[in-house]
Design a protein around this motif. Structure first.
Motif, PDB file in Angstrom:
ATOM      1  N   UNK A 192       0.846  -1.174   0.000  1.00 49.83           N
ATOM      2  CA  UNK A 192       0.000   0.000   0.000  1.00 49.83           C
ATOM      3  C   UNK A 192       0.892   1.238   0.000  1.00 49.83           C
ATOM      4  N   UNK A 193       0.492   2.226  -0.763  1.00 49.64           N
ATOM      5  CA  UNK A 193       1.225   3.487  -0.826  1.00 49.64           C
ATOM      6  C   UNK A 193       0.369   4.597  -0.227  1.00 49.64           C
ATOM      7  N   UNK A 194       1.035   5.543   0.393  1.00 55.13           N
ATOM      8  CA  UNK A 194       0.347   6.688   0.978  1.00 55.13           C
ATOM      9  C   UNK A 194       0.862   7.975   0.363  1.00 55.13           C
ATOM     10  N   UNK A 195      -0.014   8.941   0.252  1.00 57.88           N
ATOM     11  CA  UNK A 195       0.382  10.295  -0.114  1.00 57.88           C
ATOM     12  C   UNK A 195       0.313  11.126   1.170  1.00 57.88           C
ATOM     13  N   UNK A 196       1.282  12.002   1.341  1.00 54.33           N
ATOM     14  CA  UNK A 196       1.419  12.772   2.573  1.00 54.33           C
ATOM     15  C   UNK A 196       1.289  14.260   2.262  1.00 54.33           C
ATOM     16  N   UNK A 197       0.484  15.000   3.029  1.00 48.84           N
ATOM     17  CA  UNK A 197       0.404  16.450   2.814  1.00 48.84           C
ATOM     18  C   UNK A 197       1.614  17.163   3.399  1.00 48.84           C
ATOM     19  N   UNK A 198       2.220  18.029   2.598  1.00 50.51           N
ATOM     20  CA  UNK A 198       3.366  18.824   3.019  1.00 50.51           C
ATOM     21  C   UNK A 198       3.141  20.277   2.619  1.00 50.51           C
ATOM     22  N   UNK A 199       3.769  21.185   3.356  1.00 52.37           N
ATOM     23  CA  UNK A 199       3.671  22.617   3.066  1.00 52.37           C
ATOM     24  C   UNK A 199       4.924  23.069   2.322  1.00 52.37           C
ATOM     25  N   UNK A 200       4.736  23.778   1.221  1.00 56.33           N
ATOM     26  CA  UNK A 200       5.862  24.267   0.434  1.00 56.33           C
ATOM     27  C   UNK A 200       6.497  25.461   1.144  1.00 56.33           C
ATOM     28  N   UNK A 201       7.806  25.364   1.344  1.00 59.86           N
ATOM     29  CA  UNK A 201       8.565  26.449   1.960  1.00 59.86           C
ATOM     30  C   UNK A 201       9.304  27.272   0.909  1.00 59.86           C
ATOM     31  N   UNK A 202       9.871  26.607  -0.096  1.00 53.56           N
ATOM     32  CA  UNK A 202      10.685  27.290  -1.100  1.00 53.56           C
ATOM     33  C   UNK A 202      10.636  26.493  -2.399  1.00 53.56           C
ATOM     34  N   UNK A 203      10.598  27.203  -3.522  1.00 46.19           N
ATOM     35  CA  UNK A 203      10.601  26.556  -4.835  1.00 46.19           C
ATOM     36  C   UNK A 203      11.841  26.997  -5.604  1.00 46.19           C
ATOM     37  N   UNK A 204      12.509  26.006  -6.196  1.00 46.95           N
ATOM     38  CA  UNK A 204      13.645  26.255  -7.074  1.00 46.95           C
ATOM     39  C   UNK A 204      13.441  25.423  -8.329  1.00 46.95           C
ATOM     40  N   UNK A 205      13.210  26.095  -9.444  1.00 45.80           N
ATOM     41  CA  UNK A 205      12.928  25.409 -10.706  1.00 45.80           C
ATOM     42  C   UNK A 205      11.734  24.472 -10.541  1.00 45.80           C
ATOM     43  N   UNK A 206      11.935  23.183 -10.735  1.00 47.66           N
ATOM     44  CA  UNK A 206      10.844  22.202 -10.641  1.00 47.66           C
ATOM     45  C   UNK A 206      10.872  21.422  -9.322  1.00 47.66           C
ATOM     46  N   UNK A 207      11.621  21.930  -8.347  1.00 41.51           N
ATOM     47  CA  UNK A 207      11.700  21.279  -7.038  1.00 41.51           C
ATOM     48  C   UNK A 207      11.211  22.224  -5.959  1.00 41.51           C
ATOM     49  N   UNK A 208      10.650  21.648  -4.919  1.00 38.90           N
ATOM     50  CA  UNK A 208      10.166  22.446  -3.797  1.00 38.90           C
ATOM     51  C   UNK A 208      10.664  21.835  -2.493  1.00 38.90           C
ATOM     52  N   UNK A 209      11.118  22.689  -1.610  1.00 41.96           N
ATOM     53  CA  UNK A 209      11.447  22.263  -0.256  1.00 41.96           C
ATOM     54  C   UNK A 209      10.148  22.314   0.529  1.00 41.96           C
ATOM     55  N   UNK A 210       9.743  21.171   1.067  1.00 39.36           N
ATOM     56  CA  UNK A 210       8.466  21.069   1.775  1.00 39.36           C
ATOM     57  C   UNK A 210       8.702  20.628   3.207  1.00 39.36           C
ATOM     58  N   UNK A 211       7.687  20.863   4.067  1.00 40.84           N
ATOM     59  CA  UNK A 211       7.838  20.577   5.489  1.00 40.84           C
ATOM     60  C   UNK A 211       6.529  20.089   6.078  1.00 40.84           C
ATOM     61  N   UNK A 212       6.661  19.192   7.047  1.00 44.51           N
ATOM     62  CA  UNK A 212       5.537  18.757   7.871  1.00 44.51           C
ATOM     63  C   UNK A 212       6.091  18.232   9.182  1.00 44.51           C
ATOM     64  N   UNK A 213       5.540  18.703  10.283  1.00 40.90           N
ATOM     65  CA  UNK A 213       5.920  18.214  11.613  1.00 40.90           C
ATOM     66  C   UNK A 213       7.423  18.353  11.871  1.00 40.90           C
ATOM     67  N   UNK A 214       8.033  19.406  11.328  1.00 40.14           N
ATOM     68  CA  UNK A 214       9.435  19.654  11.565  1.00 40.14           C
ATOM     69  C   UNK A 214      10.397  18.901  10.655  1.00 40.14           C
ATOM     70  N   UNK A 215       9.881  18.045   9.797  1.00 41.54           N
ATOM     71  CA  UNK A 215      10.714  17.303   8.860  1.00 41.54           C
ATOM     72  C   UNK A 215      10.620  17.939   7.483  1.00 41.54           C
ATOM     73  N   UNK A 216      11.756  18.034   6.799  1.00 39.78           N
ATOM     74  CA  UNK A 216      11.796  18.646   5.477  1.00 39.78           C
ATOM     75  C   UNK A 216      12.102  17.606   4.416  1.00 39.78           C
ATOM     76  N   UNK A 217      11.572  17.840   3.225  1.00 38.45           N
ATOM     77  CA  UNK A 217      11.816  16.956   2.097  1.00 38.45           C
ATOM     78  C   UNK A 217      11.756  17.782   0.822  1.00 38.45           C
ATOM     79  N   UNK A 218      12.631  17.484  -0.117  1.00 42.41           N
ATOM     80  CA  UNK A 218      12.574  18.119  -1.428  1.00 42.41           C
ATOM     81  C   UNK A 218      11.745  17.238  -2.340  1.00 42.41           C
TER      82      UNK A 218
END
Length: 72
Positions: free
Chosen positions: A1-27
């Motif tokens: 099973x796969x899950x999709x997770x809601x994240x908030x966009x902090x910064x966008x560079x080209x086609x990538x976004x630095x996102x955050x949820x619960x203190x964890x960041x992911x590009x």
């Protein structure tokens, strides 16, 4: 099973976004959500933002995921 997770966009560079949820960041890639901007919430699956969502939708999803985790 796969899950999709809601994240908030902090910064966008080209086609990538630095996102955050619960203190964890992911590009993530935003190829499928070109309208997304910093401050928006996106549903992320397999490293790609697959849809934008309202803050209320994101919070409801995060709460549901926490409820599932706590039930295990």
């Amino acid at each position: 099973m796969c899950l999709a997770i809601p994240l908030k966009i902090k910064k966008i560079t080209d086609k990538s976004a630095l996102c955050e949820a619960k203190g964890l960041s992911q590009t993530v890639r935003i190829d499928f959500t070109p309208q997304a901007k910093p401050g928006d919430y996106v549903m992320v699956h397999a490293g790609f933002a697959i849809q934008t969502m309202t803050e209320q939708e994101a919070m409801e999803n995060i709460e549901l995921l926490e409820d599932i985790r706590n039930a295990l």
